[in-house]
Design an enzyme around this catalytic site. Structure first.
Site, PDB file in Angstrom:
ATOM      1  N   GLY A  70      45.571  -0.977 -36.599  1.00  0.00           N
ATOM      2  CA  GLY A  70      46.018   0.372 -36.895  1.00  0.00           C
ATOM      3  C   GLY A  70      47.081   0.832 -35.910  1.00  0.00           C
ATOM      4  O   GLY A  70      48.009   1.556 -36.278  1.00  0.00           O
ATOM      5  N   GLN A 178      40.428   6.788 -39.165  1.00  0.00           N
ATOM      6  CA  GLN A 178      39.072   7.322 -39.067  1.00  0.00           C
ATOM      7  C   GLN A 178      38.575   7.941 -40.374  1.00  0.00           C
ATOM      8  O   GLN A 178      37.415   8.348 -40.454  1.00  0.00           O
ATOM      9  CB  GLN A 178      39.012   8.369 -37.947  1.00  0.00           C
ATOM     10  N   SER A 198      42.786   0.615 -40.771  1.00  0.00           N
ATOM     11  CA  SER A 198      42.363  -0.430 -39.840  1.00  0.00           C
ATOM     12  C   SER A 198      41.022  -0.992 -40.294  1.00  0.00           C
ATOM     13  O   SER A 198      40.052  -0.244 -40.455  1.00  0.00           O
ATOM     14  CB  SER A 198      42.248   0.136 -38.421  1.00  0.00           C
ATOM     15  N   GLY A 199      40.950  -2.307 -40.468  1.00  0.00           N
ATOM     16  CA  GLY A 199      39.785  -2.946 -41.069  1.00  0.00           C
ATOM     17  C   GLY A 199      38.485  -2.753 -40.321  1.00  0.00           C
ATOM     18  O   GLY A 199      37.422  -2.581 -40.938  1.00  0.00           O
ATOM     19  N   THR A 236      52.427 -15.232 -38.683  1.00  0.00           N
ATOM     20  CA  THR A 236      51.607 -15.953 -39.651  1.00  0.00           C
ATOM     21  C   THR A 236      50.497 -15.054 -40.182  1.00  0.00           C
ATOM     22  O   THR A 236      49.802 -14.380 -39.418  1.00  0.00           O
ATOM     23  CB  THR A 236      50.980 -17.200 -38.990  1.00  0.00           C
ATOM     24  N   CYS A 324      40.114   3.737 -26.981  1.00  0.00           N
ATOM     25  CA  CYS A 324      41.401   3.209 -26.537  1.00  0.00           C
ATOM     26  C   CYS A 324      41.804   3.733 -25.170  1.00  0.00           C
ATOM     27  O   CYS A 324      42.761   3.249 -24.569  1.00  0.00           O
ATOM     28  CB  CYS A 324      42.482   3.538 -27.565  1.00  0.00           C
TER      29      CYS A 324
END
Length: 393
Positions: A70, A178, A198-199, A236, A324
């Site tokens: 993210g 979120q 974001s996964g 990749t 973070c």
């Protein structure tokens, strides 16, 4: 007992997601950009995953780009739009309570000649549409406001913000990291031009994110390299993570209502007990516009780091703010923007619940929290001066 109530930092990967990913670590290992059969097999898996995510957020597959996080998506959105549109203006608007990915990207833009306005919020963390109207001008090229705040869970009026941005010819980006898995996301209903996911925030793998870029919107590249992601993002393709993110989103959307009802019940019990059983506490939230998972409290006369360490000693995982910035001793920029006094904000803890938490875990957490706050306040000179050492005042 070990209790995890830090789901806003990350979520455990759903076993069904892991199962979907496993083949792409072993038998289906080909590079999705290779031209042989190994590559074609994984390329199909990536294409199917892109189509799945696109359908679930209401966009076209060619509007969706997979990234490494993210944070990368946020950086790409802000820097990419600002740099590409600098001939149209040099003004960017964000909120003062954005995730650090947006805040630091905005700082970078400011150091490179752009003008940045950081919108204030009210005491519950809401952005004012009137403040946005007053800040936006003919040089504004981008407005970026997160859908859900990662520290207090406040939901922003994203649709209305998008309308103001578009009325003035600016693009609108929203960090929705979120928001999922708690809110349904439809890019057209929200009116966004760019959107970040974001996964690992919705029980998917870490190391994979996505950026929606509406067809017709042009932005500069953030990562240059090969021709991956239709030549817009080098590197990749992380096939297992992409497949896992799509599977996680599929599950999250299908089970959203049931999970939300369960999580909201847990949060409400937790909040009620804390407010009733612990004195000198402030609940940092918007009671009306919030996701069901987050409960942020400020405990007077104690430090958040002390609370975190003692709770961890009891097997309970919580956060003293954004994961973070967990290494920082600075007070939360979110709480300060909401008007929480600096000395009170230092005693803040975020509790964020998930689909696998239980009522028993909630009660255990509150019981240990009560003990923790009492012990820390016994050692606090300020508490003793203020209350005469009487805890239950």
């Amino acid at each position: 007992m070990r209790v995890y109530v830090d789901h806003a930092a990350t979520t455990p990967c759903d076993k069904r997601v892991v199962e979907a990913m496993l083949p792409y670590f072993t038998n289906e290992f080909g590079n999705a950009d290779s031209q042989h059969c190994f590559g074609r097999d994984t390329a199909k898996a990536v294409a199917d995953a892109r189509a799945t995510v696109a359908k679930l957020i209401g966009c076209q597959p060619n509007e969706l780009y997979f990234t490494g996080s993210g944070t990368e998506s946020d950086n790409w959105a802000l820097k990419g739009v600002a740099l590409h549109r600098k001939n149209k203006g040099n003004h960017v608007i964000i909120s003062s309570i954005e995730h650090h990915a947006v805040l630091t990207a905005a700082d970078w833009l400011e150091k490179n000649g752009f003008r940045v306005t950081r919108l204030p919020v009210d005491s519950t963390g809401l952005v004012s549409i009137a403040d946005l109207e007053n800040a936006i001008d003919e040089n504004t090229t981008l407005v970026s406001v997160m859908y859900v705040n990662n520290e207090v869970g406040t939901i922003q009026p994203v649709r209305e913000i998008a309308e103001v941005a578009h009325k003035h010819g600016a693009l609108f980006h929203s960090d929705c990291v979120q928001a999922m898995p708690y809110l349904k996301i439809d890019v057209k209903e929200l009116g966004v031009d760019l959107l970040t996911l974001s996964g690992h925030k919705f029980y998917g793998p870490k190391g994979v994110g996505a950026l929606y870029i509406r067809n017709g919107v042009k932005i500069d590249k953030l990562i240059c390299g090969g021709g991956q992601e239709r030549s817009q993002r080098g590197g990749t393709t992380n096939t297992p993570a992409v497949v896992g993110m799509a599977k996680a989103l599929e599950i999250a959307v299908a089970e959203m209502d049931a999970n939300n009802a369960h999580i909201e019940k847990l949060r409400d019990r937790f909040v009620e007990r804390v407010l009733n059983e612990i004195p000198y506490v402030r609940f940092n939230a918007n009671r009306e516009h919030r996701v069901p998972s987050i409960a942020n409290f400020s405990f007077e006369f104690v430090e958040g780091e002390g609370i975190l360490m003692l709770m961890d000693f009891n097997g309970i995982a919580v956060s003293s703010g954004s994961a973070c910035s967990s290494g920082s001793l600075d007070p939360s920029h979110v709480l300060l923007a909401m008007g929480v006094p600096i000395e009170v904000s230092h005693g803040s803890i975020r509790f964020s619940f998930g689909k696998d938490n239980t009522i028993e875990e909630v009660d255990y957490t509150v019981d240990k929290l009560k003990d923790t706050i009492a012990k820390l306040r016994e050692m606090s000179p300020l508490f003793n001066v203020k209350t005469g050492g009487k805890y239950n005042v």
